[in-house]
Design an enzyme around this catalytic site. Sequence first.
Site, PDB file in Angstrom:
ATOM      1  N   ILE A  59       0.849  -1.200   0.000  1.00  0.00           N
ATOM      2  CA  ILE A  59       0.000   0.000   0.000  1.00  0.00           C
ATOM      3  C   ILE A  59       0.884   1.249   0.000  1.00  0.00           C
ATOM      4  O   ILE A  59       1.647   1.482   0.936  1.00  0.00           O
ATOM      5  CB  ILE A  59      -0.943  -0.011   1.223  1.00  0.00           C
ATOM      6  CG1 ILE A  59      -1.739  -1.330   1.257  1.00  0.00           C
ATOM      7  CG2 ILE A  59      -1.871   1.204   1.183  1.00  0.00           C
ATOM      8  CD1 ILE A  59      -2.503  -1.672  -0.020  1.00  0.00           C
ATOM      9  N   GLU A  60       0.781   2.015  -1.060  1.00  0.00           N
ATOM     10  CA  GLU A  60       1.652   3.185  -1.209  1.00  0.00           C
ATOM     11  C   GLU A  60       0.848   4.462  -1.439  1.00  0.00           C
ATOM     12  O   GLU A  60       1.368   5.461  -1.923  1.00  0.00           O
ATOM     13  CB  GLU A  60       2.647   2.954  -2.352  1.00  0.00           C
ATOM     14  CG  GLU A  60       3.409   1.639  -2.199  1.00  0.00           C
ATOM     15  CD  GLU A  60       4.638   1.529  -3.062  1.00  0.00           C
ATOM     16  OE1 GLU A  60       5.080   2.539  -3.625  1.00  0.00           O
ATOM     17  OE2 GLU A  60       5.176   0.420  -3.179  1.00  0.00           O
TER      18      GLU A  60
END
Length: 512
Positions: free
Chosen positions: A189-190
């Site tokens: 998750i960025e």
Amino acid sequence: MDPPALVIGMSYASSLRALFQLCLLVAGLDLLGVSAFDNTLYDNTAVYWGQNSYGATHSDDSANWQQPISYYCQDDAIDVIPIAFVNTFFGEGGVPEINLANTCNPTNDSYFSGTELLDCSFLASDIEQCQSKGKIVTISLGGAGGGVGFQNDSQAQQLADTIWNVFLGGSSSTRPFGSAVLDGVDLDIEGGSTTGYAAFVTQLRSHFNGANKDYYVSGAPQCVYPDQYLGDALDNAYFDMVYVQFYNNQCGLQNYDDASDWNFGLWDVWARSISPNPNVKVYIGAPASSTAAGTGYQSTSNLSNIATTMRNSFPSFGGVMLWDASQAYQNDRYDLAIKNALVSAGGTGFNYPACSAPAYASGNSYTGNSKVAYNGYIWEAKYWTNSEPAANSNGDWMPISACSGAASSGTTSISSATSTSSAGGSTTTSASSSGNCAGVAAWSSSTAYTGGSEVQYNGHLWTAQYWTEDDVPGGSAGVWTDDGACTSSDVAGRALPTPPPARRVNSRLFRL
Ligand SMILES: *[C@@H]1O[C@H](CO)[C@@H](O)[C@H](O)[C@H]1NC(C)=O
Ligand SMILES: *[C@@H]1O[C@H](CO)[C@@H](O)[C@H](O)[C@H]1NC(C)=O
Ligand SMILES: *[C@@H]1O[C@H](CO)[C@@H](O)[C@H](O)[C@H]1NC(C)=O
């Protein structure tokens, strides 16, 4: 193989069946001379597949773009393949969307009707082929270009149910990989928000309980600790392994030599004392070629040395993650070279290094690069400090190895009166006793001083606690420690200041 020759009551029938299935699986793999994935080992490799990173950086070499997944499963180099990515959580028709670059896309393949979820079921047998060799194949959610995130926990739980049905052991009419049952979920998750990921993992695991095979949850945080998006989930949900991205960040592999930057030790402390799973494995995430990331790429010999050192220093070490398979294969089988180095370093067993540094002593002060033993780790001071070692990104100390046994005798501590600082490469002339100003230069408002630097001011000797410029000794900034009135005065041999530590940059890899 026959069922176990045990006489048991009916109530054990279902566990017997599960045991029997497990025996078949293990026996089947054994017959092929294959060993099943073992998350307790120290020599695992996880290599992402799906985004054709090589193709994205070599558009004119289409012959060597990403191949079908089974192409990367022909030998024992790779143990885990996270498929990248589910890049939208709630797409058309309420189902997720995937992106597999050149391998499966709307040009050549079709969406399930009423959705924008690709039907890549032609990959089912390919994936199963990898699994039959003992490898695990997981689905990775996120990526740098992902349209991801939750508004609340119930939305996260809803997606966990969908992912279970669409990719894992549940059932759905929209399964992108058809009959193939993937082995788990990876969270890369960025972007988006931080909400809901712990609830997502916990809900997913509720489906794993009682399933007839092992499922895994991994995370791929940036090396900057704690991770901006996954930090909360990592502290509150049960992960099996984390692939820490030691690239495109100041804490990346390019700064391995600098204890102010390289922070594998912080992740070991997290793994063993903060994570709800104290046996969670930490992998070094690395670019598989110089074109696979902005910074962090290392030669095979460099990364082999680094991985071997970390393997021998930290019990949570699990192996190496590479981005990505297409790059590794075009870079002279980088994956195979790294796997061989990990196998040579040993897949099992951990011997704690001795605590070969003096015990930390409260009340002492330490120059940069001093080493102390404290709380089961050897710590290195990033710069002058008199604080207690603690595992956080802004701390003065970095854990550089786990250790056991008694600390060595002697001391690297210095009292505030004796200093031979070499922090940041500066050479600070020492004053031999409190208040002895011999050889110490007068303070200057236009000079930058590193921690440990000494100056004379108002007839007193002063020591900088950390990097400073234009903060007057005794002033409100409180930067300088007063070491007492000068007993002699000589303004030769002043300290040579060095620049402040580089600012942390937290840029992330653009992966789509
Ligand atoms: C599939 O589509 C991509 C992107 O449009 C294209 O580059 C590729 O050549 C196609 N592959 C096949 C096998 O048709
Ligand atoms: C969670 O968020 C979704 C999407 O915004 C919303 O429809 C739902 O009502 C929310 N549920 C709760 C319990 O807040
Ligand atoms: C290998 O490590 C050395 C020492 O840290 C560094 O100077 C060099 O740039 C690295 N080389 C490669 C190709 O990674």
